[in-house]
Design a protein around this motif. Structure first.
Motif, PDB file in Angstrom:
ATOM      1  N   ARG A 107       0.790  -1.360  -0.012  1.00 17.43           N
ATOM      2  CA  ARG A 107       0.234  -0.152  -0.108  1.00 17.43           C
ATOM      3  C   ARG A 107       0.743   1.157   0.013  1.00 17.43           C
ATOM      4  O   ARG A 107       0.773   2.334  -0.827  1.00 17.43           O
ATOM      5  CB  ARG A 107      -1.039  -0.147   1.247  1.00 17.43           C
ATOM      6  CG  ARG A 107      -1.998  -1.137   1.166  1.00 17.43           C
ATOM      7  CD  ARG A 107      -3.256  -0.651   2.114  1.00 17.43           C
ATOM      8  NE  ARG A 107      -2.471  -0.609   3.659  1.00 17.43           N
ATOM      9  CZ  ARG A 107      -2.495  -1.813   4.270  1.00 17.43           C
ATOM     10  NH1 ARG A 107      -2.837  -3.114   3.934  1.00 17.43           N
ATOM     11  NH2 ARG A 107      -2.018  -1.883   5.611  1.00 17.43           N
TER      12      ARG A 107
ATOM     13  N   MET B 274       1.971   2.127  -3.276  1.00 16.09           N
ATOM     14  CA  MET B 274       0.801   2.666  -4.203  1.00 16.09           C
ATOM     15  C   MET B 274       0.577   4.170  -3.944  1.00 16.09           C
ATOM     16  O   MET B 274       0.223   4.831  -4.778  1.00 16.09           O
ATOM     17  CB  MET B 274      -0.610   2.048  -3.853  1.00 16.09           C
ATOM     18  CG  MET B 274      -0.571   0.790  -4.378  1.00 16.09           C
ATOM     19  SD  MET B 274      -0.466   0.682  -6.250  1.00 16.09           S
ATOM     20  CE  MET B 274      -1.858   1.802  -6.507  1.00 16.09           C
TER      21      MET B 274
ATOM     22  N   ILE C  48       0.103   6.479  -7.363  1.00 14.57           N
ATOM     23  CA  ILE C  48      -0.711   7.554  -7.273  1.00 14.57           C
ATOM     24  C   ILE C  48      -0.541   9.059  -7.642  1.00 14.57           C
ATOM     25  O   ILE C  48      -1.047   9.885  -8.118  1.00 14.57           O
ATOM     26  CB  ILE C  48      -1.939   7.487  -5.953  1.00 14.57           C
ATOM     27  CG1 ILE C  48      -2.553   5.954  -6.001  1.00 14.57           C
ATOM     28  CG2 ILE C  48      -2.733   8.602  -5.949  1.00 14.57           C
ATOM     29  CD1 ILE C  48      -3.175   5.875  -4.448  1.00 14.57           C
TER      30      ILE C  48
ATOM     31  N   LEU D 236      -6.324   3.971 -12.650  1.00 11.88           N
ATOM     32  CA  LEU D 236      -6.146   3.529 -11.599  1.00 11.88           C
ATOM     33  C   LEU D 236      -7.659   3.444 -10.737  1.00 11.88           C
ATOM     34  O   LEU D 236      -7.980   2.420  -9.808  1.00 11.88           O
ATOM     35  CB  LEU D 236      -5.347   4.428 -10.702  1.00 11.88           C
ATOM     36  CG  LEU D 236      -4.005   4.235 -10.863  1.00 11.88           C
ATOM     37  CD1 LEU D 236      -3.066   5.318 -10.092  1.00 11.88           C
ATOM     38  CD2 LEU D 236      -3.235   2.978 -10.482  1.00 11.88           C
TER      39      LEU D 236
ATOM     40  N   LEU E 213      -8.044  -0.388  -9.488  1.00  6.27           N
ATOM     41  CA  LEU E 213      -7.564  -0.814  -7.981  1.00  6.27           C
ATOM     42  C   LEU E 213      -7.814  -2.097  -7.530  1.00  6.27           C
ATOM     43  O   LEU E 213      -6.764  -2.521  -6.995  1.00  6.27           O
ATOM     44  CB  LEU E 213      -8.169   0.292  -7.085  1.00  6.27           C
ATOM     45  CG  LEU E 213      -7.190   0.719  -6.222  1.00  6.27           C
ATOM     46  CD1 LEU E 213      -5.635   1.480  -6.686  1.00  6.27           C
ATOM     47  CD2 LEU E 213      -7.846   1.804  -5.176  1.00  6.27           C
TER      48      LEU E 213
ATOM     49  N   PHE F 209      -4.651  -4.507  -6.220  1.00  8.31           N
ATOM     50  CA  PHE F 209      -4.522  -5.114  -4.870  1.00  8.31           C
ATOM     51  C   PHE F 209      -4.504  -6.692  -4.923  1.00  8.31           C
ATOM     52  O   PHE F 209      -4.178  -7.380  -3.807  1.00  8.31           O
ATOM     53  CB  PHE F 209      -5.175  -4.290  -3.918  1.00  8.31           C
ATOM     54  CG  PHE F 209      -4.819  -2.862  -3.601  1.00  8.31           C
ATOM     55  CD1 PHE F 209      -3.676  -3.166  -2.569  1.00  8.31           C
ATOM     56  CD2 PHE F 209      -5.341  -1.962  -4.099  1.00  8.31           C
ATOM     57  CE1 PHE F 209      -3.302  -1.912  -2.248  1.00  8.31           C
ATOM     58  CE2 PHE F 209      -4.704  -0.789  -3.751  1.00  8.31           C
ATOM     59  CZ  PHE F 209      -3.752  -0.483  -2.752  1.00  8.31           C
TER      60      PHE F 209
ATOM     61  N   ARG G 192      -9.120   4.855  -0.751  1.00  9.02           N
ATOM     62  CA  ARG G 192      -9.654   3.620  -1.050  1.00  9.02           C
ATOM     63  C   ARG G 192      -8.260   2.661  -1.220  1.00  9.02           C
ATOM     64  O   ARG G 192      -8.296   1.221  -1.318  1.00  9.02           O
ATOM     65  CB  ARG G 192      -9.912   3.672  -2.672  1.00  9.02           C
ATOM     66  CG  ARG G 192     -11.361   4.018  -2.936  1.00  9.02           C
ATOM     67  CD  ARG G 192     -11.992   4.092  -4.335  1.00  9.02           C
ATOM     68  NE  ARG G 192     -11.875   2.621  -4.794  1.00  9.02           N
ATOM     69  CZ  ARG G 192     -11.438   2.662  -6.226  1.00  9.02           C
ATOM     70  NH1 ARG G 192     -11.549   3.564  -7.107  1.00  9.02           N
ATOM     71  NH2 ARG G 192     -11.402   1.423  -6.802  1.00  9.02           N
ATOM     72  N   ALA G 193      -7.062   3.135  -1.492  1.00  9.83           N
ATOM     73  CA  ALA G 193      -5.673   2.440  -1.388  1.00  9.83           C
ATOM     74  C   ALA G 193      -5.420   1.800  -0.044  1.00  9.83           C
ATOM     75  O   ALA G 193      -4.290   1.312   0.159  1.00  9.83           O
ATOM     76  CB  ALA G 193      -4.639   3.442  -1.983  1.00  9.83           C
TER      77      ALA G 193
END
Length: 385
Positions: A202, A205, A209, A223, A227, A231, A322-323
């Motif tokens: 994470r 990420m 982003i 993305l 997503l 993941f 969300r990530a």
């Protein structure tokens, strides 16, 4: 300054138009810097590809620098793939706390004890800390020797292994001691991500982003739509985000190798994020976590300045959330502490605090042209004090 990202869109165009096959074993991104040019190899089973490693690491003397977490997983395989070369290894402690000047000494000790000369290669097998530290050793050993990056984290694959920034931290500031020293190659073996803990994934990420927010609106939309595949660590999704991120960074590095101007765009969220890392003691917050919160602060400040809309701000923060990344800094960090760390930032010029902010999603600018009151209001918004 609102058109600063136009050159980035143009630079990226030739890659996007080539539409690389999603089924090729290895993808390649070139960092075109004249005599310092090199390729980023992206694929699977690269660590055990002896022919590739021998082509990219042509020296007879090779020093592999890694850490205590990575060594048991991948060091033996790499040494075996290097074959009959004279290979020495140096295993350092893991974590951001190891990224300091005295951690370099064991590497120098091994180089000297093994009689390594100016034709040797250093290989950085690890995440951003190992890459930055080993690169700085390479930049300074006998006034500069070659090195190759083999990143083992997503963050290192998409960001820290590319571009030639090397260095260590100082208690008064992050990355304040270092040098620009480009690698001879970057080998991004996607299989190494299988051992990466979810929290570290994470954190990586956050940098992915970042590229979307600062200059690649189409990547941002991708993305948002994909997503879940990322993941799930779908191989093709991983290959795509690593390739696209490296393309973005290569375009910026090629335009401004030593951060005279445009390269500072890569620091979106970093002025705030580095302050979070410093204020919490370099360790409790992973780098990517601090950058994620820092990007949210940059989004909020950009919205406060009416440089982006409230909807754009919410969209950016929503993707970060969300990530699974933090969207706020620790509330105990006071505005005064933030400013103390931020005033030491390398982007600052003439006593002015220069920040990377947004004038639209996918359109970052470096600016000191904002009211100080807006910055203070943003910092106070997150503080208990």
């Amino acid at each position: 300054m609102g058109t600063q990202s136009d050159w980035l869109k143009i630079s990226l165009g030739h890659w996007r138009n080539q539409a690389l096959s999603t089924h090729t074993k290895t993808r390649r991104v070139e960092v075109a810097l004249g005599e310092r040019s090199y390729n980023i190899e992206i694929g699977q089973q690269l660590l055990t590809d002896s022919s590739l490693l021998h082509a990219l690491i042509p020296a007879n003397q090779v020093m592999v620098v890694t850490n205590e977490t990575i060594a048991p997983l991948y060091l033996d395989a790499l040494v075996k793939s290097l074959g009959t070369k004279q290979v020495a290894t140096c295993v350092l402690p893991d974590g951001e706390q190891a990224k300091r000047l005295d951690s370099m000494l064991p590497v120098f000790d091994e180089l000297l004890a093994n009689g390594f000369d100016r034709d040797c290669y250093l290989v950085a097998l690890g995440g951003g800390v190992i890459g930055d530290l080993a690169g700085f050793v390479a930049a300074t050993y006998q006034r500069g020797v070659a090195f190759v990056q083999i990143p083992t984290t997503l963050l290192a694959m998409v960001d820290s292994s590319v571009g030639g920034k090397t260095g260590v931290n100082h208690p008064c500031g992050k990355n304040m001691i270092g040098a620009f020293h480009q690698p001879k190659a970057v080998i991004a073996d996607l299989d190494l991500l299988s051992s990466l803990p979810d929290r570290e994934f994470r954190a990586g990420m956050a940098e992915v982003i970042k590229y979307a927010l600062l200059g690649d609106a189409a990547f941002l939309a991708w993305l948002e739509a994909h997503l879940p595949e990322v993941f799930a660590r779908d191989t093709e999704a991983l290959a795509y985000i690593v390739e696209r991120s490296c393309q973005n960074k290569a375009a910026i590095v090629q335009a401004d190798e030593k951060e005279a101007g445009q390269r500072a765009l890569l620091n979106l969220g970093h002025s705030f994020g580095h302050a979070i890392e410093g204020a919490t003691g370099y360790g409790p917050w992973l780098h990517g976590e601090a950058i994620a919160a820092g990007m949210c602060m940059a989004l909020r400040l950009s919205a406060r300045l009416s440089w982006i809309t409230a909807e754009e701000c919410a969209r950016g923060i929503a993707l970060i959330q969300r990530a699974g990344l933090p969207i706020e800094p620790p509330s105990q960090i006071t505005p005064e502490t933030f400013l103390d760390f931020m005033q030491r930032d390398k982007k600052n010029r003439g006593g002015q605090l220069r920040l990377v902010l947004l004038k639209g999603l996918g359109n970052a600018v470096v600016s000191a042209d904002y009211p100080e009151s807006a910055l203070l209001e943003t910092l106070q918004e997150y503080s208990d004090g």
